[in-house]
Design a protein around this motif. Sequence first.
Motif, mmCIF file in Angstrom:
data_model
loop_
_atom_site.group_PDB
_atom_site.id
_atom_site.type_symbol
_atom_site.label_atom_id
_atom_site.label_comp_id
_atom_site.label_asym_id
_atom_site.label_seq_id
_atom_site.Cartn_x
_atom_site.Cartn_y
_atom_site.Cartn_z
ATOM 1 N N HIS A 1 -0.039 7.958 82.310
ATOM 2 C CA HIS A 1 0.994 6.942 82.416
ATOM 3 C C HIS A 1 2.265 7.421 82.836
ATOM 4 C CE1 HIS A 1 -1.823 3.437 81.307
ATOM 5 N NE2 HIS A 1 -2.059 4.523 80.166
ATOM 6 N N PRO A 2 2.672 6.791 84.044
ATOM 7 C CA PRO A 2 4.239 7.304 84.286
ATOM 8 C C PRO A 2 5.025 6.663 83.163
ATOM 9 C CG PRO A 2 3.015 5.926 86.046
ATOM 10 C CD PRO A 2 2.032 5.745 84.895
ATOM 11 N N VAL A 3 5.884 7.525 82.657
ATOM 12 C CA VAL A 3 6.789 7.225 81.264
ATOM 13 C C VAL A 3 7.389 6.047 81.588
ATOM 14 C CG1 VAL A 3 6.865 9.452 80.401
ATOM 15 C CG2 VAL A 3 8.663 8.742 81.850
ATOM 16 N N ASP A 4 7.882 5.435 82.831
ATOM 17 C CA ASP A 4 8.616 4.300 83.011
ATOM 18 C C ASP A 4 7.920 3.219 82.387
ATOM 19 O OD1 ASP A 4 11.055 3.026 83.469
ATOM 20 O OD2 ASP A 4 10.181 2.232 85.488
ATOM 21 N N ASP A 5 6.702 3.194 82.671
ATOM 22 C CA ASP A 5 5.673 2.159 82.257
ATOM 23 C C ASP A 5 5.381 1.955 80.710
ATOM 24 O OD1 ASP A 5 5.226 1.677 84.851
ATOM 25 O OD2 ASP A 5 3.329 2.182 85.122
ATOM 26 N N VAL A 6 5.363 3.227 80.112
ATOM 27 C CA VAL A 6 5.032 3.095 78.640
ATOM 28 C C VAL A 6 6.182 3.484 77.671
ATOM 29 C CG1 VAL A 6 2.311 3.266 79.081
ATOM 30 C CG2 VAL A 6 3.922 5.392 78.805
ATOM 31 N N ALA A 7 7.352 3.976 78.245
ATOM 32 C CA ALA A 7 8.171 4.614 77.386
ATOM 33 C C ALA A 7 9.770 4.150 77.856
ATOM 34 C CB ALA A 7 8.275 5.980 77.352
ATOM 35 N N ILE B 1 13.879 14.661 60.149
ATOM 36 C CA ILE B 1 14.461 13.558 60.939
ATOM 37 C C ILE B 1 13.597 13.337 62.439
ATOM 38 C CG2 ILE B 1 16.527 12.777 62.282
ATOM 39 C CD1 ILE B 1 18.185 14.259 60.324
ATOM 40 N N GLU B 2 12.942 12.361 62.230
ATOM 41 C CA GLU B 2 12.023 12.056 63.432
ATOM 42 C C GLU B 2 12.993 10.980 64.422
ATOM 43 O OE1 GLU B 2 7.647 11.564 61.634
ATOM 44 O OE2 GLU B 2 9.052 9.767 61.127
ATOM 45 N N MET B 3 13.655 11.787 65.331
ATOM 46 C CA MET B 3 14.762 11.249 66.020
ATOM 47 C C MET B 3 14.495 10.397 67.324
ATOM 48 S SD MET B 3 16.105 14.346 68.598
ATOM 49 C CE MET B 3 17.435 13.316 69.588
ATOM 50 N N HIS B 4 12.990 10.385 67.549
ATOM 51 C CA HIS B 4 12.501 9.323 68.588
ATOM 52 C C HIS B 4 11.413 8.454 68.051
ATOM 53 C CE1 HIS B 4 13.370 12.310 72.232
ATOM 54 N NE2 HIS B 4 14.463 11.941 71.720
ATOM 55 N N GLY B 5 11.461 8.276 66.771
ATOM 56 C CA GLY B 5 10.829 7.268 65.976
ATOM 57 C C GLY B 5 9.480 7.737 65.632
ATOM 58 N N SER B 6 8.567 7.012 65.256
ATOM 59 C CA SER B 6 7.192 7.445 64.977
ATOM 60 C C SER B 6 6.255 6.309 65.132
ATOM 61 C CB SER B 6 7.185 7.454 63.172
ATOM 62 O OG SER B 6 5.914 7.723 62.803
ATOM 63 N N ASP C 1 7.896 1.661 67.097
ATOM 64 C CA ASP C 1 9.302 2.086 66.550
ATOM 65 C C ASP C 1 9.271 3.536 67.369
ATOM 66 O OD1 ASP C 1 11.551 2.385 65.406
ATOM 67 O OD2 ASP C 1 10.909 2.603 63.423
ATOM 68 N N ILE C 2 9.316 3.403 68.585
ATOM 69 C CA ILE C 2 9.595 4.614 69.290
ATOM 70 C C ILE C 2 10.917 4.623 70.155
ATOM 71 C CG2 ILE C 2 8.684 6.038 71.228
ATOM 72 C CD1 ILE C 2 6.627 5.923 68.811
ATOM 73 N N VAL C 3 11.561 5.425 69.987
ATOM 74 C CA VAL C 3 12.723 5.552 71.112
ATOM 75 C C VAL C 3 12.440 5.702 72.491
ATOM 76 C CG1 VAL C 3 15.096 6.601 71.390
ATOM 77 C CG2 VAL C 3 14.174 6.201 69.023
ATOM 78 N N PHE D 1 17.471 23.783 54.656
ATOM 79 C CA PHE D 1 16.598 23.577 55.827
ATOM 80 C C PHE D 1 16.402 22.104 56.346
ATOM 81 C CE2 PHE D 1 12.457 22.397 57.385
ATOM 82 C CZ PHE D 1 12.071 23.422 58.178
ATOM 83 N N TRP D 2 16.370 22.056 57.732
ATOM 84 C CA TRP D 2 16.417 20.429 58.064
ATOM 85 C C TRP D 2 15.419 20.937 59.512
ATOM 86 C CZ3 TRP D 2 17.205 15.639 56.444
ATOM 87 C CH2 TRP D 2 17.619 15.450 55.334
ATOM 88 N N LEU D 3 14.677 19.778 59.631
ATOM 89 C CA LEU D 3 13.853 19.695 60.682
ATOM 90 C C LEU D 3 13.843 18.309 61.364
ATOM 91 C CD1 LEU D 3 11.411 20.590 62.363
ATOM 92 C CD2 LEU D 3 10.144 19.938 60.469
ATOM 93 N N VAL D 4 14.309 18.611 62.666
ATOM 94 C CA VAL D 4 14.598 17.509 63.705
ATOM 95 C C VAL D 4 13.483 17.412 64.424
ATOM 96 C CG1 VAL D 4 16.110 16.527 65.349
ATOM 97 C CG2 VAL D 4 17.092 17.773 63.282
ATOM 98 N N THR D 5 12.629 16.467 64.953
ATOM 99 C CA THR D 5 11.749 16.392 65.845
ATOM 100 C C THR D 5 11.950 15.335 66.978
ATOM 101 O OG1 THR D 5 9.232 16.572 65.895
ATOM 102 C CG2 THR D 5 10.016 14.985 64.450
ATOM 103 N N GLN D 6 11.370 15.839 67.962
ATOM 104 C CA GLN D 6 11.394 14.735 69.192
ATOM 105 C C GLN D 6 10.046 14.032 68.946
ATOM 106 O OE1 GLN D 6 13.227 16.368 73.014
ATOM 107 N NE2 GLN D 6 12.538 18.157 71.638
ATOM 108 N N ASN D 7 9.179 14.653 68.170
ATOM 109 C CA ASN D 7 7.701 14.130 68.046
ATOM 110 C C ASN D 7 7.523 12.896 67.660
ATOM 111 O OD1 ASN D 7 7.033 16.387 69.743
ATOM 112 N ND2 ASN D 7 6.053 17.504 67.961
ATOM 113 N N VAL D 8 6.584 12.095 67.702
ATOM 114 C CA VAL D 8 6.314 10.838 67.368
ATOM 115 C C VAL D 8 4.894 10.585 66.308
ATOM 116 C CG1 VAL D 8 7.757 9.545 68.852
ATOM 117 C CG2 VAL D 8 5.291 9.789 69.408
#
Length: 243
Positions: A41-47, A113-118, A155-157, A93-100
């Motif tokens: 899917h094009p990201v603009d359609d789903v994100a 820290i799930e910076m792009h949500g989950s 709840d996705i950024v 130690f801190w873990l920041v993820t872009q993964n959802v």
Amino acid sequence: MKNAFDILNPQSRIMVLTGAGISAESGIRTFRDSGGLWENHPVDDVASPGGFRRDPKLVWNFYKQRYEQALSVQPNPGHLALKKLEDVMGDRFWLVTQNVDGLHDRAGNQNLIEMHGSLHSSFCTACGGNHPTGELDLEMELPTCPACNKMMRPDIVWFGEMPYRMDEIDALLNKSNLLLVIGTSGVVYPAAGFVMRAKYLGAHTVSVNLDAPDNDAFFDEIHQGKAGTILPDLLDSWIEKLS
Ligand code: NAD
């Protein structure tokens, strides 16, 4: 040029940033694997908020599939190596993820820290209440809020929205001696800018990535290959210096 093994000591603080590449060996495809599309899917359609306004059913259908897929796979040796590092370092130690996908949480990391949500969380478009995705009626084309019955959203950024907990991430970058960046192409901001900031602040910067990331000039140390192969041995060698 010094490497991480030379600079680490029991007082060192590490921040890790992960992207889609760390979950590739669990069986979740990255953007790059699919030619800049997210599962065709094009990201603009789903994100993007505009995509959700245009076609909320398509967007919900897409995230229900991503949610089911995330539940069907397991954390891989790369995720588990990061859990082991947190066990040794605790709050240094801190873990920041872009993964959802929730795989770091399932591996047991707590300073996360799930910076792009989950995918595992959703919120109401009317009352704003957060609810676990697993508690919604996912048989509905447009799942509704358990509290007010209005439409929920994942709840996705999305593109154009502000990532979560940026103040905390900034404070962590300020006090980290080492930034380890894993499995991210270095093109999605603001995360792609963390390495520049860490380097400017004097931290040692390390990349573990299959391809050279776009921002590779900012790394002091580059390990090219699969995260699940590289991380267990690399982080074990760091643990020797950290404990
Ligand atoms: P990306 O797809 O743009 O880049 C992935 C990077 O990982 C590439 O540089 C690739 O070389 C590398 N890679 C692939 N396999 C690897 C492996 N086995 N070990 C190490 N590196 C590997 O992903 P991105 O930079 O994270 O940005 C994409 C955005 O898409 C993120 O914001 C994320 O939220 C979202 N996304 C998330 C998931 C997920 O949660 N698993 C999956 C796809 C997209």
